[in-house]
Design a protein around this motif. Sequence first.
Motif, mmCIF file in Angstrom:
data_model
loop_
_atom_site.group_PDB
_atom_site.id
_atom_site.type_symbol
_atom_site.label_atom_id
_atom_site.label_comp_id
_atom_site.label_asym_id
_atom_site.label_seq_id
_atom_site.Cartn_x
_atom_site.Cartn_y
_atom_site.Cartn_z
ATOM 1 N N VAL A 172 31.449 53.556 -58.232
ATOM 2 C CA VAL A 172 32.027 52.409 -58.929
ATOM 3 C C VAL A 172 32.341 52.839 -60.361
ATOM 4 O O VAL A 172 31.447 53.243 -61.110
ATOM 5 C CB VAL A 172 31.076 51.205 -58.927
ATOM 6 C CG1 VAL A 172 31.701 50.035 -59.698
ATOM 7 C CG2 VAL A 172 30.750 50.788 -57.498
ATOM 8 N N PHE A 173 33.638 52.807 -60.725
ATOM 9 C CA PHE A 173 34.087 53.147 -62.073
ATOM 10 C C PHE A 173 34.389 51.852 -62.828
ATOM 11 O O PHE A 173 35.128 50.990 -62.328
ATOM 12 C CB PHE A 173 35.363 53.993 -62.035
ATOM 13 C CG PHE A 173 35.221 55.292 -61.298
ATOM 14 C CD1 PHE A 173 34.866 56.456 -61.968
ATOM 15 C CD2 PHE A 173 35.463 55.363 -59.936
ATOM 16 C CE1 PHE A 173 34.766 57.650 -61.293
ATOM 17 C CE2 PHE A 173 35.358 56.553 -59.244
ATOM 18 C CZ PHE A 173 35.000 57.707 -59.936
ATOM 19 N N ASP A 174 33.849 51.713 -64.028
ATOM 20 C CA ASP A 174 34.225 50.603 -64.902
ATOM 21 C C ASP A 174 35.248 51.177 -65.892
ATOM 22 O O ASP A 174 34.892 51.706 -66.952
ATOM 23 C CB ASP A 174 32.991 50.069 -65.629
ATOM 24 C CG ASP A 174 33.313 48.809 -66.417
ATOM 25 O OD1 ASP A 174 34.310 48.143 -66.077
ATOM 26 O OD2 ASP A 174 32.583 48.513 -67.381
ATOM 27 N N VAL A 175 36.565 51.080 -65.550
ATOM 28 C CA VAL A 175 37.636 51.781 -66.255
ATOM 29 C C VAL A 175 38.212 50.897 -67.361
ATOM 30 O O VAL A 175 38.792 49.827 -67.068
ATOM 31 C CB VAL A 175 38.756 52.199 -65.287
ATOM 32 C CG1 VAL A 175 39.822 53.008 -66.031
ATOM 33 C CG2 VAL A 175 38.181 52.998 -64.131
ATOM 34 N N TYR A 233 30.653 58.571 -68.905
ATOM 35 C CA TYR A 233 31.650 59.548 -69.331
ATOM 36 C C TYR A 233 32.497 58.887 -70.423
ATOM 37 O O TYR A 233 33.273 57.957 -70.152
ATOM 38 C CB TYR A 233 32.535 59.978 -68.168
ATOM 39 C CG TYR A 233 33.692 60.866 -68.591
ATOM 40 C CD1 TYR A 233 33.462 62.187 -68.958
ATOM 41 C CD2 TYR A 233 34.989 60.350 -68.653
ATOM 42 C CE1 TYR A 233 34.524 62.986 -69.370
ATOM 43 C CE2 TYR A 233 36.040 61.148 -69.055
ATOM 44 C CZ TYR A 233 35.813 62.474 -69.420
ATOM 45 O OH TYR A 233 36.842 63.273 -69.839
ATOM 46 N N ASN A 234 32.335 59.346 -71.684
ATOM 47 C CA ASN A 234 32.944 58.679 -72.828
ATOM 48 C C ASN A 234 32.583 57.195 -72.784
ATOM 49 O O ASN A 234 31.405 56.849 -72.804
ATOM 50 C CB ASN A 234 34.458 58.915 -72.850
ATOM 51 C CG ASN A 234 34.784 60.385 -73.100
ATOM 52 O OD1 ASN A 234 33.984 61.106 -73.705
ATOM 53 N ND2 ASN A 234 35.958 60.823 -72.666
ATOM 54 N N ASP A 235 33.577 56.341 -72.700
ATOM 55 C CA ASP A 235 33.294 54.906 -72.620
ATOM 56 C C ASP A 235 33.493 54.352 -71.215
ATOM 57 O O ASP A 235 33.661 53.149 -71.022
ATOM 58 C CB ASP A 235 34.166 54.137 -73.608
ATOM 59 C CG ASP A 235 35.648 54.467 -73.434
ATOM 60 O OD1 ASP A 235 35.950 55.365 -72.624
ATOM 61 O OD2 ASP A 235 36.484 53.832 -74.094
ATOM 62 N N ILE A 236 33.469 55.277 -70.232
ATOM 63 C CA ILE A 236 33.593 54.872 -68.829
ATOM 64 C C ILE A 236 32.214 54.849 -68.179
ATOM 65 O O ILE A 236 31.500 55.859 -68.184
ATOM 66 C CB ILE A 236 34.513 55.826 -68.042
ATOM 67 C CG1 ILE A 236 35.914 55.883 -68.679
ATOM 68 C CG2 ILE A 236 34.591 55.408 -66.578
ATOM 69 C CD1 ILE A 236 36.830 56.903 -68.024
ATOM 70 N N ASN A 237 31.809 53.730 -67.652
ATOM 71 C CA ASN A 237 30.554 53.641 -66.907
ATOM 72 C C ASN A 237 30.817 53.948 -65.428
ATOM 73 O O ASN A 237 31.753 53.421 -64.839
ATOM 74 C CB ASN A 237 29.942 52.244 -67.045
ATOM 75 C CG ASN A 237 29.499 51.965 -68.468
ATOM 76 O OD1 ASN A 237 28.953 52.843 -69.137
ATOM 77 N ND2 ASN A 237 29.746 50.744 -68.939
ATOM 78 N N ILE A 238 29.946 54.793 -64.886
ATOM 79 C CA ILE A 238 30.091 55.192 -63.479
ATOM 80 C C ILE A 238 28.749 54.970 -62.784
ATOM 81 O O ILE A 238 27.687 55.243 -63.350
ATOM 82 C CB ILE A 238 30.486 56.679 -63.348
ATOM 83 C CG1 ILE A 238 31.740 56.973 -64.174
ATOM 84 C CG2 ILE A 238 30.708 57.052 -61.887
ATOM 85 C CD1 ILE A 238 32.075 58.451 -64.266
#
Length: 871
Positions: free
Chosen positions: A750-753, A728-733
């Motif tokens: 797991v969100f890489d925020v 999602y945009n530059d967020i890896n989920i």
Amino acid sequence: MINTDKKKKSIGKRILKWVSIFVLLLIIATISIPFLFKDKIVVMVTNTINNNINATVTFKDADLSLFKNFPSLSLTVNDLAVANKAPFVGDTLFNAKELSLALNITELFKKSNETLAIKSITSKEGDINIIFDKNGNGNFDIAIPTKETTTTSGDSTFSLNIDSYELQDINFNYLDRSTNTKMSLDSIYHTGEGNFAKEVFNLDTETTGYVSLDLDKTNYLSKVKVSLDAIIAIDLKNSKYTFKENTGYINQLPLEFDGFVQLVDENQLYDLKFKTPTSSFKNALALLPKQYAGNLESIKTEGNFEVNGVVKGTFSDKTIPAFDIEIISKNALFKYADLPKSVTNINIDTKIVNKTGLIKDTYVAVNQFNFKIDEDTFAANGNFKNITTNPYINITAKGTINLANIGKVYPAPLEQELEGILNANISTNFDMNSIDKGTYQNIKNSGNLTLSNFKYDGKDVANTFYIDKTSINFNTNTIKLNEFNAKTGSSDLAINGNLDNFYGFIFKDEVLKGNFALNSNNLKVADFITEGETSEKTATTSTLKIPAFLDVTLTANAKKVVYDNLNLTNVSGQLIIHDEMVDLKNLKSDIFGGNIGLNGNVSTKETTSSFKMDLNLSELNISDSFTSLDMLKAIAPIAKTIEGKINSTITVSGNLNNDMTPNLNTITGDLLGQLLNTKINTSNSKVLSALSNNVSFLDVDKLNLDKIKGNFSFKDGKVTVKPIPLKYNDINIEIGGTHGFDQSMNYNLVFDVPVKYLGSDVTNLIAKLTAKDASSIKSIPVNGTLTGSFNSPKFSSNIKDATANLVKDLIEKQKNQLIDQGKDKLKDLIGMNTKKDSTSTETAKDKVTDKVKDVLGGLFGKKKKDTVKKN
């Protein structure tokens, strides 16, 4: 005078007294004798059995009574069994629930080793099994040989001075293992009365039973009712039995017997004649079982029907009596009073003959058999010979039968009337060896059979079944189905092809083999599923059973197939039916805007039907397929919110419900899918709504699922989803976990925020770090969980702890950085008083806490205005 009267009265009283005493003693004796002599009688019976037969005899108990056959004594043995010894170990010669013997009361006073004189015998509910092994030994030969010149106290026997005997519900079974011949006479009720003490006497008998006959696995008679009331003259000295007054019946057909049977050495000599006492055509209908013959009293007949037979010769190990049986009818008709039509022009000329006394030379000749209904005529003839060696059959049939007329001329026990026109012009001749060896080129077939305008409606079909026309050609090697056009419900069928093993199917119980092409414009599976029985305890069920006798290949093409709630179009592929299974090969169909390919099988062999399939889904509409198919809906319930296409491969196996749909609680398998051109509709899912409401930086509707792949495995009602990477945009989920077919779930996210989504307070802290420290902090991992159910999801995460730890880490880095630059500058940056007292320390801690709270304000919970600009 007075004294005389007194004396008379006194004598009368004495007589009355003694009579009373005698009666009382008689009653006491009647009651007590069975108890006093029971053990003695049982010993006498046991000794008699053990000393005279070579078999194992068992019985449950024995009772002795004077009331049952008064004034005779009655001995009743319960649960009696006579089991054979070698070479028939495991076979039972005789068993009975009850065997009763009537004896004179004087037999009680004999010694236990003396002979018992039997007056009558009654046997109830049992079996008599006569068996010959492959060497010609009989299991009934159980008598222990004795020398007439030797007499010992142990060789006592029953004295069969009986005057009557009776069999009640006894089954007689005959088996010759050398020729595989089986004959049974079931449910025998038989009585016989005669003076067996004489060498020549008349035996008055009455007999009923049901005859069945099998010769080498072929059934010729099945539970045909027979009865015979006969007086038989018995000459015990010459072992000769002569029929005198008698009347016998086969079903309702009367027959009279004349002649004798005599035992000569180890053989049997027959000289018998029999015939129907009248020549009325009613005799022909009387051959049918009563439930099929209808009311013979109300039937009108013309013409004759006669059965005449002669049986003469010796029955031995090598020969049978020669016989000549003739069945004749000329220009006969019959009409039932309550039916509108009649059968006319009936002619029958049949002979069953053996002239040599050798079984192999028996033959049946149907020289003529024809009849007429209205203007339709039918005629057939044929013959059967070499019955016991290599049976040869030759049949010709020609004519027309209007099936609707069957119920109008004959009270057939059909729940639904038949309709249709049958035309036959066929002939066939073949021998059984050719069928056994599969040399079908020796079979000579010719002609054709057609059925048109056929209609059938019964409990064994779901809807009325119509055959517009079917045509069959009989050739030497095969039977060709030229056409078969049928309709049932809203379904239509057109079939053509070949049957390759028709005679093996008919005569040897082999499977029916063939290759067919099936075409249909519309095929609805429900049209072929019958409703099961309904009871108070069970609901109505539907069943589809694949016949065990079919071994055929169907190449199918159908424009439309309706299965459950699915509409399949352009269906094609192969269906191989065998062993109560259907193998599906390269079955293809258009559905849900794409197409499905299937390979696998369906089996109805066990009590519960099962299936195993490999499916290939190509560009199916996701929302349609995952909404309409219960199995896909259970595997991936979230898919209903996705619009777009899917490519997928599915391996699945499990049990089937009665309506042939998968039982979801039993399925096991894997699904690998890839999404194409997708769009998410959050409003259709409470799970996605929960994510949108609890994660401020995530707009679920804008998730990019294109080309995303998912790997699912399922077993025992539980689905395991391997971690799926999303963007999602530059967020890896990354999301993975499990859910149940009951809609329960347990997922990990797991969100890489990126830190830029954590607010200005965090970014300001990072900006104050050195370039090296700032470049090392680009994002933080946040863990979340989705539990509860798809209808009532619960979301939680560690965002507060993760952000707090980040802020503390940033402050710690800044502190370390400022220490290097000087204590005064550090004090100015963090706004601390230069005095290190307890108050200043608490103020620093409070400021850190305030910064953390400011960061968390707009992340997981209420959305913080102007924190993140939406893309």
